[in-house]
Design an enzyme around this catalytic site. Structure first.
Site, PDB file in Angstrom:
ATOM      1  N   GLY A   1      -5.245   4.511  -7.455  1.00 23.40           N
ATOM      2  CA  GLY A   1      -5.626   4.928  -9.003  1.00 23.40           C
ATOM      3  C   GLY A   1      -4.840   6.221  -9.359  1.00 23.40           C
TER       4      GLY A   1
ATOM      5  CG  ASP B   1      -9.071   4.106   1.879  1.00 24.47           C
ATOM      6  OD1 ASP B   1      -8.246   3.912   0.696  1.00 24.47           O
ATOM      7  OD2 ASP B   1      -8.639   3.929   2.866  1.00 24.47           O
TER       8      ASP B   1
ATOM      9  CD  GLU C   1      -1.667   4.394  -8.228  1.00 22.37           C
ATOM     10  OE1 GLU C   1      -2.661   3.767  -8.208  1.00 22.37           O
ATOM     11  OE2 GLU C   1      -1.165   5.205  -8.751  1.00 22.37           O
TER      12      GLU C   1
ATOM     13  CG  ASP D   1      -2.063   0.989   1.283  1.00 24.58           C
ATOM     14  OD1 ASP D   1      -2.471   1.610   0.215  1.00 24.58           O
ATOM     15  OD2 ASP D   1      -2.666   1.151   2.399  1.00 24.58           O
TER      16      ASP D   1
HETATM   17  C1  GLA Z   1      -5.042   2.947   3.032  1.00 23.74           C
HETATM   18  C2  GLA Z   1      -5.762   1.781   2.155  1.00 23.74           C
HETATM   19  C3  GLA Z   1      -6.712   1.084   2.995  1.00 23.74           C
HETATM   20  C4  GLA Z   1      -6.158   0.405   4.248  1.00 23.74           C
HETATM   21  C5  GLA Z   1      -5.272   1.554   5.144  1.00 23.74           C
HETATM   22  C6  GLA Z   1      -4.584   1.130   6.272  1.00 23.74           C
HETATM   23  O1  GLA Z   1      -6.080   3.928   3.330  1.00 23.74           O
HETATM   24  O2  GLA Z   1      -6.305   2.378   1.123  1.00 23.74           O
HETATM   25  O3  GLA Z   1      -7.435   0.113   2.084  1.00 23.74           O
HETATM   26  O4  GLA Z   1      -5.134  -0.353   4.047  1.00 23.74           O
HETATM   27  O5  GLA Z   1      -4.546   2.358   4.133  1.00 23.74           O
HETATM   28  O6  GLA Z   1      -3.922   1.959   6.942  1.00 23.74           O
END
Ligand code: GLA
Length: 364
Positions: free
Chosen positions: A166, A186, A164, A128
């Protein structure tokens, strides 16, 4: 398909017991046998500091039995085990949830972390981004490639899921590098967020559809927040049309029978898993109404009819609107009521509730 901890417990409530319960619930509800196989531990599993040799360690209070034991627990139930890491020096929870960690990202520890995960029995890595450009001056594609190379050196195959959000058009460079790549920020547990993501996916149909290369519009929010049963049905239908990874992110044991029936609808799961050639496309828009289609390997097509409006609507589904040759005749099946609706004929009038969908298999 599987379960991931983040949408259910986020950061500080993540414990080995939560993960074990999710694994148990996948088995007991029958969802494992419908394809939900991966149990993924997201961010905040880590102790706040690396150990004396630079090794990541599980949080001692929330994961007292350790990760190898947890992976075994998951494997013994016929499931696969996933974990979370990041390419920079920080994890996202350090940035957004004030997680009091230091140096928990894999930067400079890529090989060490990959080997450690393999030794624990990890089958799936969520990697991530978390603004590694700002914190560490990294660029996404090379940073994701660094970990790809480490995974390639392992004896143990791992599904590689990158995120990342998109921001750098990963659908152009991630096929072949990762198995799935996030295409959005998210997803929140509210209809406005789901609707925004659906809209943003319509233009990505050309970039998905080969096994080992999937657009990922983020994990499911079914069972969470303000989403109604109707909205959950729409959410799930769209994720199936998008060939999306299906990761539950809720307390599975607490799902109502209605919601369990949604995520367990095998006809809709089959649409998601059908590698017929490409993910669904938006082919017609009306007055806040939309028709999407997805070709199946069987030669049929799945049609999703959606009402974005706040009031009920009737939408007519015709061969012309779904882009099917008008000279042929078609048989229609409703994938939510599990009933045949007869021939398509000159068109079928479909009643749609606000934010609702109808999902039809149309076969010549
Ligand atoms: C980002 C990701 C989420 C999750 C959080 C964890 O926001 O997009 O899916 O994994 O980090 O901190």
């Amino acid at each position: 398909m599987g379960w991931n901890s983040w949408n259910q417990v986020r950061c500080y409530d993540l414990t080995e017991q939560v993960v074990r319960s999710a694994a148990d619930a996948l088995v007991e509800t029958g969802l494992r046998d419908k394809g939900y196989r991966y149990v993924v531990v997201d961010d905040c599993w880590q102790d706040v500091r690396r150990g004396p040799s630079g090794e990541l360690r599980p949080h001692p209070e929330r994961f007292p039995s350790g990760m190898a034991a947890l992976a075994s627990y998951v494997h013994e139930r016929g499931l696969r085990f996933g974990i979370y890491a990041t390419p920079g020096s920080e994890t996202c929870a350090m940035r957004w949830d004030d997680y009091p960690g230091t140096g928990l990202g894999s930067l400079g520890h890529e090989r060490q972390d990959a080997e450690l995960f393999a030794s624990w029995g990890v089958d799936f890595l969520k990697y991530d981004w978390c603004q590694a450009d700002l914190t560490d001056g990294l660029e996404p594609e090379p940073a994701f490639r660094t970990m790809r190379a480490m995974l390639d050196d392992l004896e143990r195959p791992m599904l590689y899921s990158i995120a990342e959000y998109g921001e750098h058009e990963p659908w152009r460079w991630a096929p072949g590098l990762a198995d799935q790549w996030r295409t959005t920020q998210d997803l929140g547990p509210a209809w406005a967020s789901v609707a925004r993501v659906i809209d943003s996916q319509a233009r990505l149909a050309d970039f998905s559809g080969r096994p080992g290369g999937w657009n990922d519009p983020d994990m499911l929010q079914i069972g969470n927040g303000s989403l109604t049963v109707e909205e959950c049905r729409s959410h799930f239908s769209f994720w199936a049309m998008l060939d999306a990874p299906l990761f539950l992110g809720t307390d599975i044991a607490a799902l109502s029978p209605e919601l369990l029936a949604i995520v367990g609808n095998e006809e809709v799961i089959a649409v998601d898993q059908d590698f017929g050639g490409e993910q669904g496309r938006r082919v017609w828009t009306g007055d806040g109404e939309e028709i999407w289609t997805k070709r199946l390997h069987s030669g049929g097509v799945v049609v999703l009819v959606h009402n974005r409006n706040e009031t009920e609507r009737v939408v007519t589904c015709t061969a012309e609107r779904i882009g099917a040759p008008e000279a042929s005749s078609y048989d229609v099946r409703d994938l939510w009521s599990h009933r045949g609706l007869g021939p398509l004929g000159d068109g079928l009038d479909l009643e749609l509730s606000p934010h609702g969908v109808r999902l039809l298999a149309v076969a010549p």
